[in-house]
Design an enzyme around this catalytic site. Structure first.
Site, PDB file in Angstrom:
ATOM      1  N   HIS A 143       1.585   4.275  -2.999  1.00 39.81           N
ATOM      2  CA  HIS A 143       1.557   5.742  -2.854  1.00 39.81           C
ATOM      3  C   HIS A 143       2.831   6.327  -3.476  1.00 39.81           C
ATOM      4  CE1 HIS A 143      -2.065   6.303  -0.604  1.00 39.81           C
ATOM      5  NE2 HIS A 143      -1.642   5.774   0.528  1.00 39.81           N
TER       6      HIS A 143
ATOM      7  N   TYR B 175     -10.279   2.204   1.410  1.00 38.61           N
ATOM      8  CA  TYR B 175     -10.507   2.145   2.855  1.00 38.61           C
ATOM      9  C   TYR B 175     -11.783   1.375   3.163  1.00 38.61           C
ATOM     10  CZ  TYR B 175      -6.715   5.144   4.477  1.00 38.61           C
ATOM     11  OH  TYR B 175      -5.489   5.642   4.814  1.00 38.61           O
TER      12      TYR B 175
ATOM     13  N   HIS C 292      -5.822   6.961  -2.724  1.00 40.84           N
ATOM     14  CA  HIS C 292      -6.814   6.005  -2.215  1.00 40.84           C
ATOM     15  C   HIS C 292      -7.980   5.872  -3.183  1.00 40.84           C
ATOM     16  CE1 HIS C 292      -4.966   7.072   1.842  1.00 40.84           C
ATOM     17  NE2 HIS C 292      -4.551   5.871   1.491  1.00 40.84           N
TER      18      HIS C 292
ATOM     19  N   HIS D  32       0.840  -1.211   0.000  1.00 38.88           N
ATOM     20  CA  HIS D  32       0.000   0.000   0.000  1.00 38.88           C
ATOM     21  C   HIS D  32       0.873   1.258   0.000  1.00 38.88           C
ATOM     22  CE1 HIS D  32      -3.738   2.263   1.376  1.00 38.88           C
ATOM     23  NE2 HIS D  32      -2.787   3.113   1.725  1.00 38.88           N
ATOM     24  N   GLU D  33       1.839   1.318   0.896  1.00 34.38           N
ATOM     25  CA  GLU D  33       2.682   2.520   0.987  1.00 34.38           C
ATOM     26  C   GLU D  33       3.559   2.670  -0.254  1.00 34.38           C
ATOM     27  OE1 GLU D  33       1.821   4.641   3.047  1.00 34.38           O
ATOM     28  OE2 GLU D  33       0.681   3.372   4.401  1.00 34.38           O
TER      29      GLU D  33
END
Ligand SMILES: [Zn+2]
Length: 262
Positions: free
Chosen positions: A167, A219, A173, A163-164
């Site tokens: 980014h 999310y 997101h 996930h990071e």
């Protein structure tokens, strides 16, 4: 004898507690893990501002702009068609922790042209993977040294590493997509006060992919809820589950490959 029994009882309890904690963590989605790791953070003055839970920015002016769509933020491609991204893993991680991070970095080689490789002194732009407070990253390539924080407490899972890194590769997101209102309904009345900005829409790099409830960047239903009521519901069927990804989805991979023309 009594002491022996007490000792074994404690050992059994400890083992049970460890396996419970382990299985509980195994069941959490990336979104839940991130929320848990980033709640009640005590952040120092030299750490960047965080928006949307785990996106770092250096100034308030960056709040409403996606750097990737306004000025470009991708990492360059080498003549062999691969995108080499230098990284340095800080020495404060244990070897077990480093191996979780390395596995996350290397996973990209199996499904894309992204190749994370150890940094050299001649590298101009590179990722410094550190355990600061919480899990966070900037969006896209910033130029120069760029921190990706994976706190030793709470961030060292395969999916949170992916996930990071997404980014850092330029992705936002899923719920901030400009077309999200066709796919999720945001219930601002259930959002903690001051957290409404987390549900803004921005011009994101969708790369022609459809909205993906199973994206590792989506999310969960109760993110930033103030009252245990959902803050997002899928359209049209509010009972469809979403935000439960534990690692990158097929769409996350497709989007990455399109952006970088792999
Ligand atoms: Zn994030």
């Amino acid at each position: 004898m009594t002491r022996m029994l007490t000792f074994s009882a404690v050992a059994v309890l400890l083992l049970a507690a460890c396996s419970w904690a382990h299985s509980e963590t195994e069941e959490l989605s990336v979104s839940e893990l991130l929320e848990r790791a980033n709640s009640n953070l005590v952040r120092s003055a030299d750490e960047p501002i965080l928006i949307e839970g785990d996106i770092a920015i250096d100034s308030e002016s960056e709040r409403n702009a996606d750097p990737c769509t306004s000025r470009g933020c991708t990492w360059g491609k080498y003549t062999d068609g691969k995108v080499y991204i230098p990284y340095y893993i800080n020495n404060h991680f244990s070897s077990r922790e480093k191996s979780i991070i390395t596995r996350g970095l290397e996973s990209f080689s199996s499904f894309s042209c992204i190749r994370f490789r150890p940094s050299r002194s001649s590298d101009r732009d590179w990722l410094s993977i550190e355990s600061q407070s919480g899990c966070w990253s900037y969006v896209g390539r910033r130029g120069g040294k760029q921190v990706v924080s994976l706190a030793r407490q709470g961030c060292l899972y395969h999916g949170t590493v992916q996930h990071e890194l997404l980014h850092a590769l330029g992705f936002n997101h899923e719920q901030t997509r400009n077309d999200r209102d066709n796919h999720i309904r945001v219930l601002l009345q259930n959002v903690q006060s001051g957290m409404e900005h987390n549900f803004r829409k921005i011009a994101t790099l969708n790369q022609g992919t459809s909205y993906d409830y199973n994206s590792v960047m989506q999310y969960h239903k109760y993110a930033f809820s103030k009252n245990n009521q959902p803050t997002m519901l899928p359209i049209p069927n509010p009972n469809v589950s979403f935000g439960n990804a534990k690692e990158m989805s097929r769409t996350d991979i497709a989007r990455l490959n399109t952006l970088y023309k792999c």
